[in-house]
Design a protein around this motif. Structure first.
Motif, PDB file in Angstrom:
ATOM      1  N   ASN A 188       0.811  -1.217   0.000  1.00 41.36           N
ATOM      2  CA  ASN A 188       0.000   0.000   0.000  1.00 41.36           C
ATOM      3  C   ASN A 188       0.850   1.276   0.000  1.00 41.36           C
ATOM      4  O   ASN A 188       0.325   2.363   0.260  1.00 41.36           O
ATOM      5  CB  ASN A 188      -0.934   0.008   1.211  1.00 41.36           C
ATOM      6  N   HIS A 189       2.146   1.136  -0.249  1.00 41.78           N
ATOM      7  CA  HIS A 189       3.064   2.267  -0.382  1.00 41.78           C
ATOM      8  C   HIS A 189       3.051   3.154   0.860  1.00 41.78           C
ATOM      9  O   HIS A 189       3.074   4.397   0.767  1.00 41.78           O
ATOM     10  CB  HIS A 189       2.723   3.096  -1.624  1.00 41.78           C
ATOM     11  N   ALA A 190       3.002   2.529   2.031  1.00 47.46           N
ATOM     12  CA  ALA A 190       3.010   3.284   3.283  1.00 47.46           C
ATOM     13  C   ALA A 190       4.389   3.885   3.526  1.00 47.46           C
ATOM     14  O   ALA A 190       5.416   3.257   3.251  1.00 47.46           O
ATOM     15  CB  ALA A 190       2.616   2.386   4.445  1.00 47.46           C
ATOM     16  N   ASP A 191       4.403   5.103   4.041  1.00 46.53           N
ATOM     17  CA  ASP A 191       5.660   5.777   4.353  1.00 46.53           C
ATOM     18  C   ASP A 191       6.154   5.461   5.751  1.00 46.53           C
ATOM     19  O   ASP A 191       7.351   5.570   6.036  1.00 46.53           O
ATOM     20  CB  ASP A 191       5.487   7.290   4.211  1.00 46.53           C
ATOM     21  N   VAL A 192       5.251   5.095   6.651  1.00 50.73           N
ATOM     22  CA  VAL A 192       5.625   4.854   8.043  1.00 50.73           C
ATOM     23  C   VAL A 192       4.671   3.817   8.645  1.00 50.73           C
ATOM     24  O   VAL A 192       3.499   3.728   8.246  1.00 50.73           O
ATOM     25  CB  VAL A 192       5.587   6.174   8.859  1.00 50.73           C
ATOM     26  N   ILE A 193       5.185   3.020   9.566  1.00 49.52           N
ATOM     27  CA  ILE A 193       4.384   2.041  10.311  1.00 49.52           C
ATOM     28  C   ILE A 193       4.324   2.503  11.757  1.00 49.52           C
ATOM     29  O   ILE A 193       5.351   2.778  12.372  1.00 49.52           O
ATOM     30  CB  ILE A 193       4.981   0.626  10.220  1.00 49.52           C
ATOM     31  N   VAL A 194       3.116   2.575  12.308  1.00 52.76           N
ATOM     32  CA  VAL A 194       2.907   3.066  13.665  1.00 52.76           C
ATOM     33  C   VAL A 194       2.252   1.968  14.488  1.00 52.76           C
ATOM     34  O   VAL A 194       1.230   1.398  14.081  1.00 52.76           O
ATOM     35  CB  VAL A 194       2.017   4.326  13.678  1.00 52.76           C
ATOM     36  N   PHE A 195       2.854   1.648  15.650  1.00 47.63           N
ATOM     37  CA  PHE A 195       2.318   0.640  16.558  1.00 47.63           C
ATOM     38  C   PHE A 195       1.688   1.315  17.768  1.00 47.63           C
ATOM     39  O   PHE A 195       2.133   2.387  18.203  1.00 47.63           O
ATOM     40  CB  PHE A 195       3.416  -0.315  17.029  1.00 47.63           C
ATOM     41  N   GLU A 196       0.684   0.680  18.318  1.00 54.52           N
ATOM     42  CA  GLU A 196       0.097   1.188  19.551  1.00 54.52           C
ATOM     43  C   GLU A 196       1.060   0.959  20.712  1.00 54.52           C
ATOM     44  O   GLU A 196       1.872   0.029  20.691  1.00 54.52           O
ATOM     45  CB  GLU A 196      -1.239   0.500  19.848  1.00 54.52           C
ATOM     46  N   TYR A 197       0.957   1.811  21.724  1.00 52.48           N
ATOM     47  CA  TYR A 197       1.810   1.695  22.901  1.00 52.48           C
ATOM     48  C   TYR A 197       1.153   0.759  23.901  1.00 52.48           C
ATOM     49  O   TYR A 197      -0.015   0.923  24.254  1.00 52.48           O
ATOM     50  CB  TYR A 197       2.039   3.061  23.548  1.00 52.48           C
ATOM     51  N   LEU A 198       1.893  -0.246  24.345  1.00 54.73           N
ATOM     52  CA  LEU A 198       1.396  -1.212  25.316  1.00 54.73           C
ATOM     53  C   LEU A 198       2.158  -1.046  26.620  1.00 54.73           C
ATOM     54  O   LEU A 198       3.391  -1.065  26.622  1.00 54.73           O
ATOM     55  CB  LEU A 198       1.548  -2.643  24.798  1.00 54.73           C
ATOM     56  N   GLU A 199       1.448  -0.874  27.709  1.00 51.31           N
ATOM     57  CA  GLU A 199       2.070  -0.775  29.025  1.00 51.31           C
ATOM     58  C   GLU A 199       2.365  -2.189  29.521  1.00 51.31           C
ATOM     59  O   GLU A 199       1.455  -2.967  29.827  1.00 51.31           O
ATOM     60  CB  GLU A 199       1.129  -0.054  30.001  1.00 51.31           C
ATOM     61  N   MET A 200       3.647  -2.543  29.575  1.00 54.08           N
ATOM     62  CA  MET A 200       4.044  -3.906  29.934  1.00 54.08           C
ATOM     63  C   MET A 200       4.597  -3.999  31.350  1.00 54.08           C
ATOM     64  O   MET A 200       5.059  -5.053  31.767  1.00 54.08           O
ATOM     65  CB  MET A 200       5.095  -4.420  28.951  1.00 54.08           C
ATOM     66  N   ASN A 201       4.579  -2.888  32.103  1.00 59.94           N
ATOM     67  CA  ASN A 201       5.105  -2.920  33.457  1.00 59.94           C
ATOM     68  C   ASN A 201       4.071  -3.498  34.416  1.00 59.94           C
ATOM     69  O   ASN A 201       2.867  -3.335  34.236  1.00 59.94           O
ATOM     70  CB  ASN A 201       5.488  -1.504  33.914  1.00 59.94           C
ATOM     71  N   GLY A 202       4.580  -4.153  35.463  1.00 64.41           N
ATOM     72  CA  GLY A 202       3.681  -4.708  36.461  1.00 64.41           C
ATOM     73  C   GLY A 202       3.229  -6.106  36.109  1.00 64.41           C
ATOM     74  O   GLY A 202       3.384  -6.584  34.978  1.00 64.41           O
ATOM     75  N   LYS A 203       2.624  -6.782  37.055  1.00 68.01           N
ATOM     76  CA  LYS A 203       2.152  -8.142  36.882  1.00 68.01           C
ATOM     77  C   LYS A 203       0.731  -8.126  36.347  1.00 68.01           C
ATOM     78  O   LYS A 203      -0.140  -7.434  36.880  1.00 68.01           O
ATOM     79  CB  LYS A 203       2.215  -8.913  38.202  1.00 68.01           C
ATOM     80  N   ILE A 204       0.490  -8.868  35.287  1.00 74.32           N
ATOM     81  CA  ILE A 204      -0.834  -8.938  34.681  1.00 74.32           C
ATOM     82  C   ILE A 204      -1.569 -10.145  35.273  1.00 74.32           C
ATOM     83  O   ILE A 204      -1.042 -11.260  35.268  1.00 74.32           O
ATOM     84  CB  ILE A 204      -0.730  -9.063  33.149  1.00 74.32           C
ATOM     85  N   SER A 205      -2.765  -9.925  35.758  1.00 73.34           N
ATOM     86  CA  SER A 205      -3.548 -11.006  36.352  1.00 73.34           C
ATOM     87  C   SER A 205      -4.718 -11.331  35.432  1.00 73.34           C
ATOM     88  O   SER A 205      -5.045 -10.593  34.513  1.00 73.34           O
ATOM     89  CB  SER A 205      -4.063 -10.593  37.729  1.00 73.34           C
ATOM     90  N   GLY A 206      -5.357 -12.457  35.699  1.00 72.99           N
ATOM     91  CA  GLY A 206      -6.502 -12.856  34.908  1.00 72.99           C
ATOM     92  C   GLY A 206      -6.202 -14.070  34.069  1.00 72.99           C
ATOM     93  O   GLY A 206      -5.083 -14.575  33.992  1.00 72.99           O
ATOM     94  N   SER A 207      -7.262 -14.550  33.392  1.00 72.03           N
ATOM     95  CA  SER A 207      -7.134 -15.783  32.614  1.00 72.03           C
ATOM     96  C   SER A 207      -6.340 -15.602  31.338  1.00 72.03           C
ATOM     97  O   SER A 207      -5.888 -16.592  30.740  1.00 72.03           O
ATOM     98  CB  SER A 207      -8.545 -16.310  32.272  1.00 72.03           C
TER      99      SER A 207
END
Length: 319
Positions: free
Chosen positions: A296-315
């Motif tokens: 698609n002739h993109a000039d730039v790729i942008v990723f979302e910011y994910l907060e990876m600090n801390g312990k993640i709980s849940g299934s």
């Protein structure tokens, strides 16, 4: 802009002393690390890196007042000079890093987490061209390495993976490769070649650029959206690799059942296999994203910011 690409070529199993070479190189790095830690007060007074390196190299061949007799040549006879200098550089870097971390720890006044000084290392040698590495006959999957056989440093012919060499011939023919570095992965040895290229970045004004926005998902791997700078959406694609994820989820289920019966201490190999599956999945996803952006002739790729600090709980913490 310069970009560096690397590729590892597998060394086929044969009777060559790679393990002995790796062992003596790491012994040399450990020996030098211990020396330089003892005399670091003198070495750190030399501000210029090249002069500090020269002083460190001179030290291991001479007897200095108030120091023990550091004779590198007796402990490691006939070690190639380029390999010896690589060991010196690695040892200096290890000691400098430890001293810097120690200064920061003391300045912070911390009571725990004190840096530990260790001479053990996982250094990997670099086979410098002409003196440590020679290319084989053109068209053949071979090379020549100078290795330590337990008594002397000799040239050995090594066979390289045919598929890996075909990839290099097809994609990097005529390009200048750096000196290959030895690498060990999954109980196999590789020669990793690096290639440097000059890449021209896009000159399109920011407000006229096309963006490939990437959102990481749970049910689907990623969602790619092609849009303009003003927010106009030009296209969207859901990228998913269900078969690869199913394979990984099956291994996670086997790990859970195994740990219930035998405990987690014996599940290390299963976790390592699962991590390799996850790494391979991430590579496929990255390749698919880059290919869609290119189409698609993109000039730039942008990723979302994910907060990876801390312990993640849940299934869904594993995901």
């Amino acid at each position: 802009m310069q970009t560096v690409s690397s590729y590892g070529v597998e060394i086929r199993k044969q009777n060559i002393p790679i393990r002995q070479t790796l062992e003596i190189y790491r012994q040399a790095v450990s020996y030098l690390t211990e020396i330089y830690e003892q005399v670091w007060a003198e070495l750190k007074m030399i501000p210029e890196a090249k002069k500090r390196f020269n002083a460190a190299e001179h030290l291991i061949h001479t007897t200095k007042k108030n120091h023990a007799h550091f004779d590198f040549d007796i402990r490691f006879p006939k070690m190639p000079s380029y390999l010896r200098r690589a060991a010196i550089q690695h040892a200096l870097g290890s000691v400098s890093s430890y001293e810097s971390r120690m200064e920061q720890w003391e300045a912070a006044g911390e009571l725990s987490g004190k840096p530990n000084f260790t001479c053990e290392n996982h250094a990997m040698p670099v086979f410098y061209r002409d003196v440590m590495y020679r290319e084989g006959t053109e068209g053949k999957d071979e090379a020549y390495l100078k290795l330590y056989d337990g008594h002397d440093w000799r040239w050995f012919r090594v066979c390289l993976s045919h598929t890996d060499m075909e990839y290099l011939r097809r994609n990097w023919y005529g390009k200048k490769a750096s000196a290959p570095a030895l690498e060990k992965r999954h109980h196999k040895y590789f020669l990793r070649f690096s290639y440097t290229e000059e890449v021209t970045l896009t000159q399109t004004p920011v407000k006229e650029q096309i963006i490939c926005s990437v959102d990481l998902g749970i049910n689907t791997d990623v969602v790619c959206t092609i849009m303009r700078a003003d927010g106009t959406v030009l296209g969207r694609k859901f990228i998913d690799f269900p078969s690869e994820k199913d394979r990984m989820y099956r291994t996670l289920g086997r790990i859970r059942r195994f740990q219930r019966e035998h405990g987690s201490a014996q599940a290390g190999g299963r976790w390592a296999y699962t991590r390799r599956l996850n790494i391979e999945l991430s590579r496929k996803i990255a390749g698919a994203v880059a290919e869609y952006a290119r189409e698609n002739h993109a000039d730039v790729i942008v990723f979302e910011y994910l907060e990876m600090n801390g312990k993640i709980s849940g299934s869904k913490r594993q995901k």
